[in-house]
Design a protein around this motif. Sequence first.
Motif, short mmCIF file in Angstrom:
data_model
loop_
_atom_site.label_atom_id
_atom_site.label_comp_id
_atom_site.label_asym_id
_atom_site.label_seq_id
_atom_site.Cartn_x
_atom_site.Cartn_y
_atom_site.Cartn_z
N GLU A 1 0.83 -1.21 0.00
CA GLU A 1 0.00 0.00 0.00
C GLU A 1 0.86 1.26 0.00
O GLU A 1 0.56 2.23 -0.71
N VAL A 2 1.94 1.24 0.78
CA VAL A 2 2.85 2.40 0.85
C VAL A 2 3.55 2.59 -0.50
O VAL A 2 3.63 3.71 -1.02
N HIS A 3 4.04 1.49 -1.08
CA HIS A 3 4.69 1.59 -2.39
C HIS A 3 3.72 2.14 -3.44
O HIS A 3 4.10 2.98 -4.26
N LEU A 4 2.47 1.68 -3.41
CA LEU A 4 1.47 2.16 -4.37
C LEU A 4 1.19 3.64 -4.18
O LEU A 4 1.06 4.39 -5.16
N ALA A 5 1.10 4.08 -2.94
CA ALA A 5 0.86 5.50 -2.67
C ALA A 5 2.01 6.35 -3.20
O ALA A 5 1.80 7.39 -3.85
N ASN A 6 3.24 5.90 -2.97
CA ASN A 6 4.41 6.63 -3.47
C ASN A 6 4.45 6.61 -5.00
O ASN A 6 4.75 7.63 -5.63
N LEU A 7 4.16 5.46 -5.59
CA LEU A 7 4.15 5.34 -7.05
C LEU A 7 3.11 6.28 -7.66
O LEU A 7 3.40 7.00 -8.61
N ARG A 8 1.91 6.28 -7.10
CA ARG A 8 0.86 7.16 -7.61
C ARG A 8 1.30 8.63 -7.53
O ARG A 8 1.07 9.40 -8.46
N ARG A 9 1.91 9.01 -6.44
CA ARG A 9 2.37 10.38 -6.28
C ARG A 9 3.44 10.73 -7.31
O ARG A 9 3.39 11.78 -7.95
N LYS A 10 4.40 9.83 -7.50
CA LYS A 10 5.51 10.10 -8.41
C LYS A 10 5.07 10.19 -9.87
O LYS A 10 5.63 10.99 -10.63
N ILE A 11 4.10 9.39 -10.28
CA ILE A 11 3.67 9.45 -11.68
C ILE A 11 2.59 10.50 -11.88
O ILE A 11 2.12 10.69 -13.00
N GLY A 12 2.21 11.20 -10.81
CA GLY A 12 1.21 12.25 -10.94
C GLY A 12 -0.17 11.70 -11.18
O GLY A 12 -1.00 12.33 -11.84
N ASP A 13 -0.42 10.52 -10.64
CA ASP A 13 -1.70 9.86 -10.86
C ASP A 13 -2.85 10.69 -10.30
O ASP A 13 -2.84 11.11 -9.15
N ALA A 14 -3.82 10.96 -11.15
CA ALA A 14 -5.07 11.65 -10.80
C ALA A 14 -4.91 13.13 -10.52
O ALA A 14 -5.80 13.75 -9.97
N GLN A 15 -3.79 13.73 -10.91
CA GLN A 15 -3.66 15.16 -10.69
C GLN A 15 -4.50 15.95 -11.69
O GLN A 15 -5.24 16.84 -11.30
N ASP A 16 -4.36 15.66 -12.97
CA ASP A 16 -5.10 16.38 -14.00
C ASP A 16 -5.91 15.44 -14.88
O ASP A 16 -6.29 15.82 -15.99
N HIS A 17 -6.18 14.25 -14.40
CA HIS A 17 -6.85 13.24 -15.20
C HIS A 17 -7.45 12.19 -14.26
O HIS A 17 -7.11 12.17 -13.07
N PRO A 18 -8.29 11.32 -14.77
CA PRO A 18 -8.77 10.21 -13.93
C PRO A 18 -7.60 9.34 -13.51
O PRO A 18 -6.57 9.30 -14.20
N PRO A 19 -7.70 8.64 -12.40
CA PRO A 19 -6.59 7.81 -11.91
C PRO A 19 -6.19 6.74 -12.93
O PRO A 19 -7.03 6.15 -13.57
N TRP A 20 -4.88 6.52 -13.05
CA TRP A 20 -4.37 5.47 -13.93
C TRP A 20 -4.31 4.15 -13.19
O TRP A 20 -4.54 3.10 -13.77
N ILE A 21 -3.97 4.19 -11.91
CA ILE A 21 -3.92 2.98 -11.10
C ILE A 21 -5.17 2.98 -10.22
O ILE A 21 -5.40 3.92 -9.46
N ARG A 22 -5.95 1.93 -10.36
CA ARG A 22 -7.18 1.83 -9.58
C ARG A 22 -7.08 0.71 -8.56
O ARG A 22 -6.49 -0.33 -8.83
N THR A 23 -7.66 0.94 -7.40
CA THR A 23 -7.81 -0.10 -6.41
C THR A 23 -9.13 -0.80 -6.69
O THR A 23 -10.17 -0.14 -6.80
N VAL A 24 -9.08 -2.11 -6.84
CA VAL A 24 -10.29 -2.90 -7.07
C VAL A 24 -10.54 -3.67 -5.79
O VAL A 24 -9.81 -4.61 -5.46
N ARG A 25 -11.53 -3.26 -5.07
CA ARG A 25 -11.81 -3.82 -3.75
C ARG A 25 -11.85 -5.34 -3.78
O ARG A 25 -12.50 -5.93 -4.63
#
Length: 103
Positions: free
Chosen positions: A64-88
């Motif tokens: 979960e921590v790695h995913l949070a860092n990865l999302r932040r670094k690639i700019g996930d969901a800043q100006d677009h829909p999220p690229w990495i989605r959590t599927v419950r």
Amino acid sequence: MVQLVVDAPARRVHVQGREVHLTRSEFDILLALARRPGVPVAKDDLARLLGAEVPTRSTRRGIEVHLANLRRKIGDAQDHPPWIRTVRTRGYLLEREIAQIVG
């Protein structure tokens, strides 16, 4: 439209033309997701990919921590829909047609 280029042999990632520096673990997770676009990858499978023989609560939290860092670094969901989605209950997936793998 390709937004994310993953150069597997060089272990480099470019987001919209700019290089993004990832840790080994972040890169391995992104590559695993990019190889199966649109298909959820289980947290336990990602933990095993990073070396956990038997995934535990601690290793799952690490994912979960790695995913949070990865999302932040690639700019996930800043100006677009999220690229990495959590599927419950299933894991994480990278949206289709977002990434291109080189090599």
